[in-house]
Design a protein around this motif. Structure first.
Motif, PDB file in Angstrom:
ATOM      1  N   ALA A   1       0.832  -1.208   0.000  1.00  0.00           N
ATOM      2  CA  ALA A   1       0.000   0.000   0.000  1.00  0.00           C
ATOM      3  C   ALA A   1       0.867   1.259   0.000  1.00  0.00           C
ATOM      4  O   ALA A   1       0.553   2.231  -0.702  1.00  0.00           O
ATOM      5  N   MET A   2       1.964   1.241   0.753  1.00  0.00           N
ATOM      6  CA  MET A   2       2.868   2.400   0.792  1.00  0.00           C
ATOM      7  C   MET A   2       3.469   2.694  -0.581  1.00  0.00           C
ATOM      8  O   MET A   2       3.503   3.847  -1.015  1.00  0.00           O
ATOM      9  N   THR A   3       3.953   1.648  -1.259  1.00  0.00           N
ATOM     10  CA  THR A   3       4.576   1.870  -2.572  1.00  0.00           C
ATOM     11  C   THR A   3       3.536   2.305  -3.594  1.00  0.00           C
ATOM     12  O   THR A   3       3.799   3.185  -4.410  1.00  0.00           O
ATOM     13  N   SER A   4       2.360   1.713  -3.541  1.00  0.00           N
ATOM     14  CA  SER A   4       1.295   2.093  -4.476  1.00  0.00           C
ATOM     15  C   SER A   4       0.873   3.537  -4.255  1.00  0.00           C
ATOM     16  O   SER A   4       0.701   4.300  -5.218  1.00  0.00           O
TER      17      SER A   4
ATOM     18  N   ALA B   1      12.364   6.139  -9.313  1.00  0.00           N
ATOM     19  CA  ALA B   1      12.964   6.738  -8.123  1.00  0.00           C
ATOM     20  C   ALA B   1      11.957   6.781  -6.970  1.00  0.00           C
ATOM     21  O   ALA B   1      12.288   6.422  -5.830  1.00  0.00           O
ATOM     22  N   VAL B   2      10.734   7.184  -7.264  1.00  0.00           N
ATOM     23  CA  VAL B   2       9.703   7.240  -6.232  1.00  0.00           C
ATOM     24  C   VAL B   2       9.363   5.829  -5.747  1.00  0.00           C
ATOM     25  O   VAL B   2       9.272   5.573  -4.553  1.00  0.00           O
TER      26      VAL B   2
ATOM     27  N   SER C   1       9.811   1.769  -1.698  1.00  0.00           N
ATOM     28  CA  SER C   1      10.112   0.360  -1.403  1.00  0.00           C
ATOM     29  C   SER C   1      11.164   0.248  -0.317  1.00  0.00           C
ATOM     30  O   SER C   1      11.064  -0.596   0.579  1.00  0.00           O
ATOM     31  N   GLY C   2      12.181   1.097  -0.391  1.00  0.00           N
ATOM     32  CA  GLY C   2      13.219   1.097   0.632  1.00  0.00           C
ATOM     33  C   GLY C   2      12.662   1.458   2.000  1.00  0.00           C
ATOM     34  O   GLY C   2      12.947   0.796   3.001  1.00  0.00           O
ATOM     35  N   ALA C   3      11.850   2.516   2.049  1.00  0.00           N
ATOM     36  CA  ALA C   3      11.246   2.931   3.320  1.00  0.00           C
ATOM     37  C   ALA C   3      10.305   1.843   3.846  1.00  0.00           C
ATOM     38  O   ALA C   3      10.314   1.514   5.038  1.00  0.00           O
TER      39      ALA C   3
ATOM     40  N   PHE D   1      11.047  -4.601   8.044  1.00  0.00           N
ATOM     41  CA  PHE D   1      12.095  -5.248   8.839  1.00  0.00           C
ATOM     42  C   PHE D   1      11.861  -4.996  10.326  1.00  0.00           C
ATOM     43  O   PHE D   1      11.942  -5.916  11.145  1.00  0.00           O
ATOM     44  N   LEU D   2      11.579  -3.747  10.687  1.00  0.00           N
ATOM     45  CA  LEU D   2      11.361  -3.414  12.098  1.00  0.00           C
ATOM     46  C   LEU D   2      10.155  -4.156  12.662  1.00  0.00           C
ATOM     47  O   LEU D   2      10.208  -4.684  13.783  1.00  0.00           O
ATOM     48  N   VAL D   3       9.067  -4.217  11.900  1.00  0.00           N
ATOM     49  CA  VAL D   3       7.875  -4.950  12.361  1.00  0.00           C
ATOM     50  C   VAL D   3       8.191  -6.429  12.527  1.00  0.00           C
ATOM     51  O   VAL D   3       7.831  -7.039  13.540  1.00  0.00           O
ATOM     52  N   LEU D   4       8.880  -7.013  11.553  1.00  0.00           N
ATOM     53  CA  LEU D   4       9.207  -8.436  11.659  1.00  0.00           C
ATOM     54  C   LEU D   4      10.139  -8.707  12.831  1.00  0.00           C
ATOM     55  O   LEU D   4       9.937  -9.649  13.596  1.00  0.00           O
TER      56      LEU D   4
END
Length: 174
Positions: free
Chosen positions: A101-104, A124-125, A130-132, A138-141
């Protein structure tokens, strides 16, 4: 005698007695596992899209790759010492859905701001989002889904040192 813990500062002790990679080691493993599966997934989507609609192929590969990544993260990235289990699969799927949802949303916002963005701006966007999203996932997992090493409920096992003390001898009164 030097402890094994001092020799391996990037490792933590899991509840099951195994070694769990520290934050940096986990992140590197997360990128390698997720990136590797992502590259394989892009090829698989292209192959499947030849025999079915792209959106169906993408959905199938997304489900399969999320299942595969969750298993890899359980066994390798976060060192739980076992398989992921259904609870972790559902939590991982939820975090993947939020990342999607974030990337979309990022790409939709770009197209709302610029009528015809260049392919470079689009990428780029998308890659930035995707990086963010990846760092957030990663933090959630690490902090929620796989938070207890080998424990299924995500509980942290705290080692306790028991030190013997001197007590008065036990006597039985008759």
């Amino acid at each position: 005698m030097r402890s094994q813990r001092a020799a391996e500062p990037e490792m933590e002790t899991a509840a099951a007695g195994g070694a769990v990679p520290g934050p940096f080691g986990s992140f590197v493993r997360f990128v390698v596992c997720g990136g590797g599966v992502g590259v394989l997934s892009s090829g698989a989507v292209a192959l499947l899209a030849g025999s079915m609609p792209f959106v169906v192929a993408n959905a199938v590969i997304t489900v399969v790759s999320t299942l595969l990544c969750t298993e890899l993260h359980a066994m390798f990235t976060f060192g739980t010492g076992g398989r992921a289990g259904w609870r972790r699969h559902w939590q991982s799927a939820g975090s993947a859905a939020v990342a999607y949802a974030m990337t979309s949303l990022a790409v939709l916002v770009l197209h709302a701001v610029q009528a015809s963005p260049s392919a470079l701006a689009d990428q780029a966007v998308y890659l930035g989002a995707s990086g963010a999203a990846g760092v957030g996932r990663f933090l959630v997992l690490r902090l929620v889904v796989f938070a207890g090493g080998g424990t299924e409920r995500g509980l942290t096992v705290v080692p306790v040192r028991i030190t013997p003390t001197r007590h008065a001898p036990l006597t039985l009164g008759v």
